[in-house]
Motif scaffolding. Structure first.
Motif, PDB file in Angstrom:
ATOM      1  N   ARG B 325       0.813  -1.206   0.000  1.00 32.02           N
ATOM      2  CA  ARG B 325       0.000   0.000   0.000  1.00 32.02           C
ATOM      3  C   ARG B 325       0.852   1.263   0.000  1.00 32.02           C
ATOM      4  NH1 ARG B 325      -5.669  -1.520   1.679  1.00 32.02           N
ATOM      5  NH2 ARG B 325      -5.555  -3.633   0.869  1.00 32.02           N
ATOM      6  N   VAL B 328       1.381   2.354  -3.631  1.00 25.02           N
ATOM      7  CA  VAL B 328       0.314   3.098  -4.309  1.00 25.02           C
ATOM      8  C   VAL B 328      -0.201   4.262  -3.469  1.00 25.02           C
ATOM      9  CG1 VAL B 328      -0.504   1.297  -5.839  1.00 25.02           C
ATOM     10  CG2 VAL B 328      -1.347   1.389  -3.504  1.00 25.02           C
ATOM     11  N   LEU B 330      -1.632   4.453  -0.674  1.00 23.18           N
ATOM     12  CA  LEU B 330      -2.793   4.294   0.201  1.00 23.18           C
ATOM     13  C   LEU B 330      -2.322   4.440   1.632  1.00 23.18           C
ATOM     14  CD1 LEU B 330      -4.803   1.355  -1.383  1.00 23.18           C
ATOM     15  CD2 LEU B 330      -5.499   3.728  -1.170  1.00 23.18           C
ATOM     16  N   ARG B 350      -0.995  14.591  -4.549  1.00 19.65           N
ATOM     17  CA  ARG B 350      -2.105  13.860  -5.144  1.00 19.65           C
ATOM     18  C   ARG B 350      -2.184  14.115  -6.644  1.00 19.65           C
ATOM     19  NH1 ARG B 350      -6.707  11.768  -2.598  1.00 19.65           N
ATOM     20  NH2 ARG B 350      -8.348  11.513  -4.097  1.00 19.65           N
ATOM     21  N   LYS B 354      -1.222  11.523 -10.175  1.00 17.62           N
ATOM     22  CA  LYS B 354      -2.288  11.055 -11.065  1.00 17.62           C
ATOM     23  C   LYS B 354      -1.778  10.352 -12.331  1.00 17.62           C
ATOM     24  CE  LYS B 354      -6.789  12.214 -12.833  1.00 17.62           C
ATOM     25  NZ  LYS B 354      -7.806  13.196 -13.152  1.00 17.62           N
ATOM     26  N   ARG B 357      -1.109   6.771 -11.705  1.00 14.95           N
ATOM     27  CA  ARG B 357      -2.257   5.907 -11.409  1.00 14.95           C
ATOM     28  C   ARG B 357      -2.591   5.024 -12.603  1.00 14.95           C
ATOM     29  NH1 ARG B 357      -2.558   5.534  -6.178  1.00 14.95           N
ATOM     30  NH2 ARG B 357      -2.864   7.500  -5.096  1.00 14.95           N
ATOM     31  N   GLN B 361      -1.585  -0.312 -10.974  1.00 21.91           N
ATOM     32  CA  GLN B 361      -2.937  -0.631 -10.534  1.00 21.91           C
ATOM     33  C   GLN B 361      -2.908  -1.744  -9.496  1.00 21.91           C
ATOM     34  OE1 GLN B 361      -6.240   0.367 -10.756  1.00 21.91           O
ATOM     35  NE2 GLN B 361      -5.084   2.222 -11.233  1.00 21.91           N
ATOM     36  N   MET B 362      -4.062  -1.936  -8.846  1.00 21.83           N
ATOM     37  CA  MET B 362      -4.095  -2.845  -7.717  1.00 21.83           C
ATOM     38  C   MET B 362      -5.346  -3.730  -7.776  1.00 21.83           C
ATOM     39  SD  MET B 362      -3.228  -1.789  -3.904  1.00 21.83           S
ATOM     40  CE  MET B 362      -3.428  -2.847  -2.510  1.00 21.83           C
TER      41      MET B 362
END
Lengths: 281, 535
Positions: B325, B328, B330, B350, B354, B357, B361-362
């Motif tokens: 995590r 990514v 999180l 953030r 982007k 992103r 991926q997860m």
């Protein structure tokens, strides 16, 4: 949707509440047709008991028709209930969402602010606000909204806190969605059921608050309301009981109906809880 | 004469279920001193069978036919009072979830004593309780007896449950998935304990499980259940090595082979590198007093080369999910660098994150929690590309193609997640991740919540997609068999640190760290190699 309606229907109390509520809404909608003209006008002699001289629910100390007052008062009561609930919801949902989603310092700040409002007894606070801003329909709605948003904020915050850590919200973060998109499309739709239930109960308590304010003479002086009718009748209650009893019944039925509907909504939206309680069979 | 004999037992489901009977025509026997494993996937009726024997069927499920004979007595003919006298004394049960099976406000010694008092053996409790706690190998029995359940770990609580079940020396022990909620090393200890106690006392054991590894470890005989029926029954060696029924064959074929492939060391460019990443959780300890710290991740450097699959393995709480995590964002680590093709991702805002992103991926663990229940499957898959500026129509068309890629019907587009099974939902989750056309896929325990046959399908799907799209994968799992099958390289985590990493064959074949060796020794049924079955 059909499934929702089937579960709602299983709770007979909720169905009865819905019927009463629809009747009251119809009464409010057709008041100008049923009782044309102003409810403040004299229609007959003072203190006519119910059922005499064409007065269904009797007349008051100035010969005004109590039934007309109740019908026109329904418009104000329902309007105040609905508008102040919408206003309270928009404040409460926004603050609760911000606090629950962002957490941390923002959460602390928002919740302390909310507690500040909750420490003041809500009715006293409402009286104070209306007294400061002079009694008009606008200030009554404003006062009710200001005293009733904190519970909404707390419920929404709690829902957001638990939903925020769910995997589908994390998945949305990983997809790179913006914070506003996550709140609006992922979290809020899943937090809707407690908000819907709470708001039906809030309409009921808003109607009670408005009646209490009018009873004390803090209602809009130009509008006929149920609270005003009771307040006006209270000094002559032994002479003319119908002046306070019928508006009182109207308040009682409306609030009861809203509470029943609220419970039905709660059962229909949380079927698991309803089954445990064994209420809806 | 056998200890327990179940004959033609049929239990009806309430009308409106997906089948008329929860279990149908069940016939099985347990002899004294024997372990019978009842195996099946979720919903196969194995727990209902156990509960029927204990007389603990939930309300609404009625026994329609059959007999349950225990020590010569028909249990179904007994009064509730008679059944209560047997339960606990002659028949005992261990449940799946040790965290909730004990009363949290009562000392554990007192709870065991209570079980004895109920059956009129209270006088002996003071002497027997420490004995029993010693028999289940709890350290310092006297002190443990005075402890409250919250002071004990999951494995210790399960030992207390076993001590309680054994308090009155029952002749039959029913264990309903007693190790499923435990870590693999604890599971091995509990299995050995049950095996040892059972052979010492000659107790008959009915052991419910979904895991063929556990069966291989512990069973004397096996009964395989499917859709409420026993499809095959026989000695363990027979069933495990020469399964006859097609369902048993399918189940055993679905067990991850655990045989690591030997891929040559990759020299492809490094795609992801973690350097000195640290994450410490501090609980707020109030205004005064120390704040307890948990070092979730430290000393966990790794590199991931293009096209390879790195497995992060470890027990719960080892920090493997937290590390993934961190990659990514999180979870935000305090220190270290997370380099994705040379760019450090950790300090990015953030907005600056982007663009990445799309490329990272997860896939999440719990297929029931990872899809928004209020949105249609089509929107769930398409919303990622739409967020990144793809036109809506194109994204939806792509979602339709992806559903085909993960072997789902395109009609799924218009449906909601709750209409799908766990395995199908996990496919939707994979399609959602693939919609972004990522270069790096992080899979956090993607098959842990699934039944073994569904697990095999999802793993095959992942392998296929990986080969077809040339994905790089970071694969988190606690299941070493799965890791051996899927991963090119393995990193073993313990207490937040990577203690050993290397090519899969090397880590599994010649483990260097003692913890790795302990983990490998704990794989249930490690002596059993599933037979190769032509499906």
């Amino acid at each position: 949707m059909r499934e929702f309606w089937r579960r709602f229907r299983r709770n007979r109390g909720a169905l009865a509440g819905l019927v009463i509520l629809v009747l009251i809404i119809l009464l409010a909608a057709f008041a100008p047709l049923l009782y044309p003209g102003s409810p403040w006008e004299m229609a007959t002699a003072p203190f006519v008991p119910p059922g005499e001289e064409g007065m269904l629910l009797g007349s008051d100390s100035l010969g005004r028709d109590v039934a007309a007052g109740i019908a026109h008062g329904a418009r104000i009561s329902l309007m105040v209930g609905a508008v102040s609930t919408i206003a309270a919801l928009s404040i409460g949902v926004t603050l609760g969402a911000v606090a629950g989603y962002l957490g941390g310092v923002v959460d602390d700040a928002v919740m302390r602010f909310t507690e500040f409002f909750q420490t003041i007894p809500s009715f006293v606070f409402a009286v104070l606000l209306v007294a400061i801003f002079t009694p008009t329909i606008g200030s009554v709605v404003f006062a009710i909204a200001v005293v009733s948003w904190p519970p909404v904020a707390r419920v929404v915050r709690a829902e957001f806190l638990s939903l925020r850590s769910r995997e589908f919200v994390q998945a949305a973060e990983v997809l790179g969605k913006s914070r506003i998109a996550i709140v609006l499309t992922d979290i809020l739709p899943n937090a809707l059921s407690p908000i819907v239930v709470l708001s039906s109960l809030m309409v009921a308590s808003a109607i009670l608050l408005e009646s209490a304010l009018s009873f004390l003479g803090l209602g809009d002086p130009n509008l006929m309301t149920w609270g005003f009718l009771i307040g006006a009748g209270r000094s002559v209650i032994r002479l003319a009981w119908w002046m306070s009893v019928f508006p009182g019944l109207a308040i009682f039925l409306t609030v009861l109906a809203l509470n029943l509907v609220g419970e039905g909504l709660s059962d229909a939206l949380n079927p698991r809880l309803a089954r445990q309680r064994g209420g809806a069979t | 004469m056998s200890l327990l004999k179940v004959e033609n037992l049929t239990v009806a489901l309430p009308p409106g279920g997906d089948r008329p009977h929860a279990i149908e025509d069940i016939t099985l026997e347990v002899d004294a001193g024997e372990i019978l494993c009842v195996v099946g996937e979720s919903g196969s009726g194995k727990s209902i069978t156990a509960n029927a024997v204990m007389g603990l069927l939930p309300k609404g499920l009625a026994v329609k036919a059959g007999r349950i004979v225990f020590e010569g007595r028909d249990l179904l003919a007994l009064s509730p009072e008679g059944m209560r006298r047997l339960r606990g004394a002659r028949l005992a049960m261990i449940f799946q979830e040790p965290m909730t099976a004990l009363n949290p406000v009562m000392r554990v010694g007192e709870q065991i004593a209570e079980a004895m008092r109920v059956h009129g053996a209270g006088a002996e409790a003071a002497r027997r309780v420490p004995e029993l706690l010693a028999a289940v190998k709890l350290p310092d029995p006297a002190a443990t007896a005075r402890a409250y359940p919250f002071r004990l770990s999951g494995g210790q609580r399960q030992r207390v449950m076993i001590a309680m079940a054994l308090a009155l020396e029952p002749s039959l022990l029913i264990a309903d998935e007693p190790t499923t909620a435990l870590d693999v090393t604890t599971q091995m200890q509990i299995l050995r304990l049950i095996r040892e106690i059972q052979s010492r006392r000659g107790t008959g054991v009915m052991f419910i499980t979904h895991d063929f590894g556990v069966v291989a470890e512990i069973a004397d005989r096996v009964a395989v259940m499917q859709h409420g029926r026993i499809v095959e029954q026989g000695p363990a060696a027979e069933i495990l090595n020469r399964p006859q029924h097609p369902y048993t064959r399918a189940l055993i074929a679905a067990v991850p082979q655990g045989a690591p492939g030997s891929a040559p060391p990759s020299s492809a460019p490094v795609i992801l590198e973690a350097k000195g990443v640290e994450k410490t959780y501090r609980r707020t300890g109030g205004w005064f007093g120390p704040k307890p710290e948990v070092r979730a991740v430290h000393h966990a450097d790794f590199v991931l080369r293009k096209g390879e699959t790195l497995g992060l393995v470890g027990e719960s709480g080892s920090g493997k999910s937290t590390l993934a995590r961190c990659v990514v964002k999180l979870v935000e680590p305090e220190k270290g660098e997370i380099l994705f093709e040379g760019a450090d991702l950790r300090p990015l805002s953030r907005r600056a994150w982007k663009p990445f992103r799309k490329r990272i991926q997860m896939v999440f663990q719990d297929p029931f929690a990872s899809l928004n229940p209020r949105r249609r499957v089509g929107e769930i898959i398409a919303e990622g590309p739409i967020t990144h500026g793809a036109p809506r129509a194109a994204a939806l068309a792509r979602a339709r193609e992806l559903l085909a890629l993960v072997q789902l019907d395109p009609g799924a587009m218009e449906r909601y997640p709750h209409e799908f099974s766990g395995g199908q939902r996990q496919r939707i989750g994979i399609a959602r991740a693939l919609a972004m056309e990522p270069e790096l896929l992080i899979a956090d325990e993607p098959v842990s919540a699934l039944d073994v046959s569904v697990q095999a399908q999802v793993l095959a799907l992942l392998a296929d997609i990986r080969a077809r799209l040339g994905l790089t994968m970071l694969f988190i799992t606690h299941d070493l068999r799965v890791a051996a099958q899927v991963c090119d390289r393995i990193a073993v985590m313990q207490h937040g640190a990577i203690v050993e990493q290397g090519p899969t064959a090397e880590v599994f074949g010649a483990p260097r760290h003692p913890y790795t060796r302990q983990l490998l020794d704990s794989i249930p049924g490690r002596g059993w190699t599933p037979p190769v079955i032509a499906a």
